[in-house]
Design an enzyme around this catalytic site. Structure first.
Site, PDB file in Angstrom:
ATOM      1  CE  LYS A  47      35.422  30.981  31.946  1.00 42.45           C
ATOM      2  NZ  LYS A  47      34.487  32.097  31.850  1.00 42.45           N
ATOM      3  CG  ASP A 108      34.542  26.689  49.953  1.00 40.34           C
ATOM      4  OD1 ASP A 108      34.722  26.726  51.180  1.00 40.34           O
ATOM      5  OD2 ASP A 108      33.547  27.215  49.414  1.00 40.34           O
ATOM      6  CE  LYS A 136      36.672  30.611  51.090  1.00 40.61           C
ATOM      7  NZ  LYS A 136      35.339  30.902  50.478  1.00 40.61           N
ATOM      8  CG  PHE A 157      33.166  35.272  47.788  1.00 42.85           C
ATOM      9  CD1 PHE A 157      32.555  34.028  47.697  1.00 42.85           C
ATOM     10  CD2 PHE A 157      33.649  35.857  46.624  1.00 42.85           C
ATOM     11  CE1 PHE A 157      32.419  33.389  46.464  1.00 42.85           C
ATOM     12  CE2 PHE A 157      33.521  35.226  45.389  1.00 42.85           C
ATOM     13  CZ  PHE A 157      32.905  33.994  45.315  1.00 42.85           C
ATOM     14  CG  ASP A 164      34.937  33.813  39.215  1.00 40.89           C
ATOM     15  OD1 ASP A 164      35.385  32.787  39.781  1.00 40.89           O
ATOM     16  OD2 ASP A 164      33.769  33.881  38.781  1.00 40.89           O
TER      17      ASP A 164
HETATM   18  P1  IMP Z   1      34.805  23.188  46.397  1.00 37.94           P
HETATM   19  O1  IMP Z   1      34.300  22.053  45.571  1.00 37.94           O
HETATM   20  O2  IMP Z   1      33.747  23.693  47.362  1.00 37.94           O
HETATM   21  O3  IMP Z   1      36.098  22.907  47.094  1.00 37.94           O
HETATM   22  O4  IMP Z   1      34.915  24.378  45.409  1.00 37.94           O
HETATM   23  C1  IMP Z   1      36.042  24.832  44.911  1.00 37.94           C
HETATM   24  C2  IMP Z   1      35.721  25.857  43.837  1.00 37.94           C
HETATM   25  O5  IMP Z   1      34.797  26.824  44.287  1.00 37.94           O
HETATM   26  C3  IMP Z   1      36.972  26.601  43.489  1.00 37.94           C
HETATM   27  O6  IMP Z   1      37.546  26.063  42.337  1.00 37.94           O
HETATM   28  C4  IMP Z   1      36.477  27.999  43.231  1.00 37.94           C
HETATM   29  O7  IMP Z   1      36.226  28.153  41.862  1.00 37.94           O
HETATM   30  C5  IMP Z   1      35.196  28.121  43.974  1.00 37.94           C
HETATM   31  N1  IMP Z   1      35.378  28.897  45.218  1.00 37.94           N
HETATM   32  C6  IMP Z   1      35.455  28.449  46.481  1.00 37.94           C
HETATM   33  N2  IMP Z   1      35.643  29.441  47.361  1.00 37.94           N
HETATM   34  C7  IMP Z   1      35.691  30.566  46.621  1.00 37.94           C
HETATM   35  C8  IMP Z   1      35.877  31.965  46.958  1.00 37.94           C
HETATM   36  O8  IMP Z   1      36.040  32.372  48.114  1.00 37.94           O
HETATM   37  N3  IMP Z   1      35.899  32.826  45.898  1.00 37.94           N
HETATM   38  C9  IMP Z   1      35.732  32.428  44.616  1.00 37.94           C
HETATM   39  N4  IMP Z   1      35.551  31.149  44.263  1.00 37.94           N
HETATM   40  C10 IMP Z   1      35.525  30.232  45.255  1.00 37.94           C
END
Ligand code: IMP
Ligand code: MG
Length: 184
Positions: A47, A108, A136, A157, A164
């Protein structure tokens, strides 16, 4: 009543700076896709990307379609990526021969977006690009090519503007680092 402000460690990006950057991204996307013959579809990842996508499409001046996909990456209340990507809600539209622009809130580890781009390619998308509000890079596990990036953020975070912690703080108008005491 507890105020959201009490859980914020630091405001990282103001509402004004977000709006300015989203406008710039919209102009860039409009320019880059203005010559295409096939449809452009923006795929928002639910979302977290909803607020970004809603603002972004208003800054794009060529016709676009929108659709949404929901995938699991973070469990409720968790702050670490599981590395497992599961489709919870698939697209309604057929993306075959369409230009797909994946719209994400924050990249991330990179696992979610690299997995989703592969899926779009396999489904016959004409092209696949990535627009993310936040990047990030500190915890990247999988290399992803980001075509449009709003801002780079530190290894904190992050919450606000759609993003969220345990389904909360999405309605903050700015982007902030969450205080550790709110999630530990
Ligand atoms: P990835 O697969 O690790 O790149 O994850 C990405 C997803 O993780 C994003 O769509 C976010 O929903 C969640 N996410 C990553 N970092 C954060 C954060 O600092 N706060 C909240 N959600 C995060
Ligand atoms: Mg997400």
């Amino acid at each position: 009543m507890r105020q959201m402000r009490d859980d914020i460690k630091e405001v990282l990006i103001s509402e004004e700076d977000i709006a300015k950057r989203v406008k710039e991204l919209g102009i860039q996307i409009t320019e880059d896709y203005s010559g295409i013959d096939d449809d452009l579809i923006l795929v928002g990842i639910l979302k977290g990307a909803v607020v970004f996508l809603a603002d972004l499409i208003k800054e794009i001046e060529i016709p676009v379609m929108i659709d949404f996909m929901s995938v699991s990456s973070y469990g409720k209340g968790r702050t670490e990526s599981s590395g497992v990507v599961r489709i919870l809600k698939d697209l309604d539209e057929d993306i075959h021969d369409k230009h797909v622009l994946l719209v994400e809130d924050i990249i991330d580890s990179g696992l979610t977006l690299s997995y989703l781009s592969d899926i779009m390619i396999r489904r016959g998308a004409k092209s696949v690009k990535i627009a993310t509000l936040l990047n990030k890079p500190a915890r990247r596990e999988k290399e992803v090519k980001i075509d449009y990036c709003g801002f780079e953020v530190p290894n904190e975070f992050i919450v606000g503007y759609g993003i969220d912690y345990s389904e909360m703080y999405r309605n903050l108008t700015f982007i902030a680092a969450l205080d550790e005491k709110a999630y530990s």
